[in-house]
Design a protein around this motif. Sequence first.
Motif, short mmCIF file in Angstrom:
data_model
loop_
_atom_site.label_atom_id
_atom_site.label_comp_id
_atom_site.label_asym_id
_atom_site.label_seq_id
_atom_site.Cartn_x
_atom_site.Cartn_y
_atom_site.Cartn_z
N GLN A 103 0.80 -1.22 0.00
CA GLN A 103 0.00 0.00 0.00
C GLN A 103 0.84 1.27 0.00
N LYS A 104 2.11 1.15 0.38
CA LYS A 104 2.99 2.33 0.39
C LYS A 104 3.89 2.39 -0.84
N LEU A 105 3.76 1.42 -1.73
CA LEU A 105 4.66 1.33 -2.88
C LEU A 105 4.42 2.51 -3.82
N THR A 106 5.50 3.24 -4.12
CA THR A 106 5.40 4.37 -5.05
C THR A 106 6.07 4.07 -6.39
N SER A 107 7.02 3.12 -6.40
CA SER A 107 7.77 2.84 -7.62
C SER A 107 7.92 1.34 -7.81
N LEU A 108 7.56 0.85 -9.01
CA LEU A 108 7.65 -0.58 -9.33
C LEU A 108 8.26 -0.75 -10.70
N LEU A 109 9.37 -1.47 -10.76
CA LEU A 109 10.01 -1.81 -12.02
C LEU A 109 10.14 -3.32 -12.12
N ILE A 110 9.62 -3.89 -13.20
CA ILE A 110 9.78 -5.32 -13.47
C ILE A 110 10.44 -5.44 -14.84
N GLN A 111 11.62 -6.04 -14.85
CA GLN A 111 12.40 -6.15 -16.09
C GLN A 111 12.93 -7.57 -16.25
N SER A 112 12.66 -8.16 -17.39
CA SER A 112 13.16 -9.50 -17.73
C SER A 112 12.63 -10.55 -16.75
N ASP A 113 11.39 -10.96 -17.01
CA ASP A 113 10.72 -11.90 -16.09
C ASP A 113 10.98 -13.36 -16.41
N ASN A 114 11.76 -13.64 -17.48
CA ASN A 114 12.07 -15.03 -17.88
C ASN A 114 10.81 -15.84 -18.18
N GLY A 115 9.76 -15.14 -18.59
CA GLY A 115 8.52 -15.82 -18.97
C GLY A 115 7.65 -16.26 -17.82
N ILE A 116 7.97 -15.88 -16.58
CA ILE A 116 7.23 -16.36 -15.42
C ILE A 116 5.88 -15.66 -15.28
N ILE A 117 5.78 -14.43 -15.75
CA ILE A 117 4.51 -13.70 -15.69
C ILE A 117 3.64 -14.16 -16.85
N GLY A 118 2.37 -14.38 -16.57
CA GLY A 118 1.46 -14.88 -17.59
C GLY A 118 0.94 -13.80 -18.51
N GLN A 119 -0.20 -14.09 -19.13
CA GLN A 119 -0.79 -13.15 -20.09
C GLN A 119 -1.39 -11.93 -19.40
N HIS A 120 -1.74 -12.08 -18.13
CA HIS A 120 -2.43 -10.99 -17.44
C HIS A 120 -1.83 -10.79 -16.06
N LEU A 121 -1.77 -9.57 -15.64
CA LEU A 121 -1.38 -9.24 -14.27
C LEU A 121 -2.60 -9.33 -13.37
N PRO A 122 -2.42 -9.63 -12.10
CA PRO A 122 -3.59 -9.73 -11.20
C PRO A 122 -4.29 -8.38 -11.05
N SER A 123 -5.60 -8.45 -10.90
CA SER A 123 -6.38 -7.23 -10.75
C SER A 123 -5.96 -6.43 -9.54
N GLU A 124 -5.36 -7.12 -8.55
CA GLU A 124 -4.93 -6.44 -7.33
C GLU A 124 -3.84 -5.40 -7.58
N LEU A 125 -3.24 -5.39 -8.79
CA LEU A 125 -2.29 -4.33 -9.11
C LEU A 125 -2.95 -2.96 -8.95
N GLY A 126 -4.24 -2.92 -9.21
CA GLY A 126 -4.98 -1.67 -9.09
C GLY A 126 -5.14 -1.18 -7.67
N GLU A 127 -4.75 -1.98 -6.69
CA GLU A 127 -4.87 -1.57 -5.30
C GLU A 127 -3.61 -0.88 -4.78
N LEU A 128 -2.64 -0.68 -5.66
CA LEU A 128 -1.42 0.02 -5.25
C LEU A 128 -1.67 1.52 -5.35
N ILE A 129 -2.43 2.01 -4.42
CA ILE A 129 -2.98 3.37 -4.52
C ILE A 129 -1.92 4.46 -4.40
N SER A 130 -0.72 4.12 -3.93
CA SER A 130 0.34 5.11 -3.80
C SER A 130 1.29 5.10 -5.00
N LEU A 131 1.09 4.20 -5.94
CA LEU A 131 2.05 4.01 -7.04
C LEU A 131 2.09 5.25 -7.94
#
Length: 527
Positions: A103-131
């Motif tokens: 909830q306090k996260l202001t900065s998120l960088l994801i680079q080179s996931d090696n294919g581990i992330i699927g076609q969709h990100l979880p809807s809960e990404l929208g709950e990062l209200i401080s981003l």
Amino acid sequence: MKVFLSLFVIYFLAINIQINNAEIDCTIYANDLKIINLNPFYVSLNFYPSSTSIKLNYESQVTDFNIFNNVNPSSNIYCLKNLENLQLVNTNLTILPDIKNFQKLTSLLIQSDNGIIGQHLPSELGELISLSYLKLFDIKNLEDLPNEIDHLIQLRILMLQNIPNFNKIPDESMGKLINLRVLNLIDLPNLSTIPSTIKNFQSLIQFEITNTNIKNLELENLHGLSTLTIKSNSILQTIEIVNMLLLASIQIQNNNELLTLKFQNLSSLSSLTMSSNSKLTSLDMENISILQTISLSDNKQFKIATFKNLSNLNSINFSFLANFESISFENTPALSTVSITASSLSKNISFLNVPSIINLDLSGCQLTTFPESILTLKSLVNLILKVNQLSTLPLTLSTDLPNLQVLDLSRNNFQGNIFQQSPLIYLRELYLSNNSLVSIDGIGEYESLRNLDLNYNKILSIPLEIMELSSTLNTLTINYNQLHSIPYQMTNMRGLTSLIATYNNISDSERQYLYQIFNPTTIQFII
């Protein structure tokens, strides 16, 4: 046996689904450091941006966590509920619904996931209200962003780059990100549209669209946008940009299918660069008050340019336009320099209410006749028409261009004598090399001439009337002609500093005598 194996597989999948959807139990960790220590790799407590390290606050809570090239971080990092900055570079961390813990996260960088992330990100990404900063780079399978991003109302920077399967930005949800200041869509070859709700981004300052599948781009009323970059979009055909109050810089490059550009009412545009858009055919610019320079080069199919009501436009630089046909200027009162070189200006160039042009360069434009519109440029000082196919000049050139001081007609098709036309009495520099002139009779009328270049012609003699220029002519170069001598009286040309006449038909004895009589003078004399 087969039934048993089937039941086992279903049971195993059910357990995995349950684990993936379940919330991680964070109560088992006494403090953040215990969470960090359970990762199967070394984590430095001395924070450094490009190494696996953390930053602790005064309560020993982890506020910053960078993971670099450690592929299997523990999912318990989702229990770092005081995290403010997270970087995941070359890791195998699955993005779980538990991301909502940040909830306090202001900065998120994801680079080179090696294919581990699927076609969709979880809807809960929208709950990062401080981003406020989100960058996704080199994500192999991701196709879209969740609709729930509409809750990220603090987001100011969104960068999506090198995501080969990405094809959709939720239109309505994206429109809620009204505080967005930077939007980069780079290397998204399956993205075919940008959200129509982009018009809501009145705080957007920087926008880049590079290597997408977008065909038509229309941007309007983004009054905060100052920098726009459009590069390497393989099927982009049209760009229309209208009503941008603060747009100062536009860069358009390597869009191989781009056909037309239209810019209107861009009151802050000061720099425009366009190059290597191989199919671009036209440019239409109107009502742009701040723009000072335009550069366009190596656009092989470019044909027509129209500029109207560009009140501060100072210079135009066009080059290497093999199919260029026409260019027109209307109401460009500050325009002082126009350079169109190594291009095929096959039809016309027109000027209407262009009172301030000082420099005009049309070198290498395959001109066979002198463009009559040039005669309207009363303020013209420097006119460069070298490397064309001109053979005549307008009889009114002197009276129509009273301020002309430099005229370069090198490498054209002038023959015989052009000096007996209406003399250019104010001309100071005249360049006529590489033509087929045989006479310069009439040169005495060019009473302001200082520099004269006559190299590579067929001139037989220098008339004595050149003495009329005794006090003004500084340099005369007349190499590679057919002179048999040089008037001896020229030793008394008091303003002459250099006379060079090599490779003519002057005999050895005449050459020796000329050196002898010019030796006492201050003239640099070479024959």
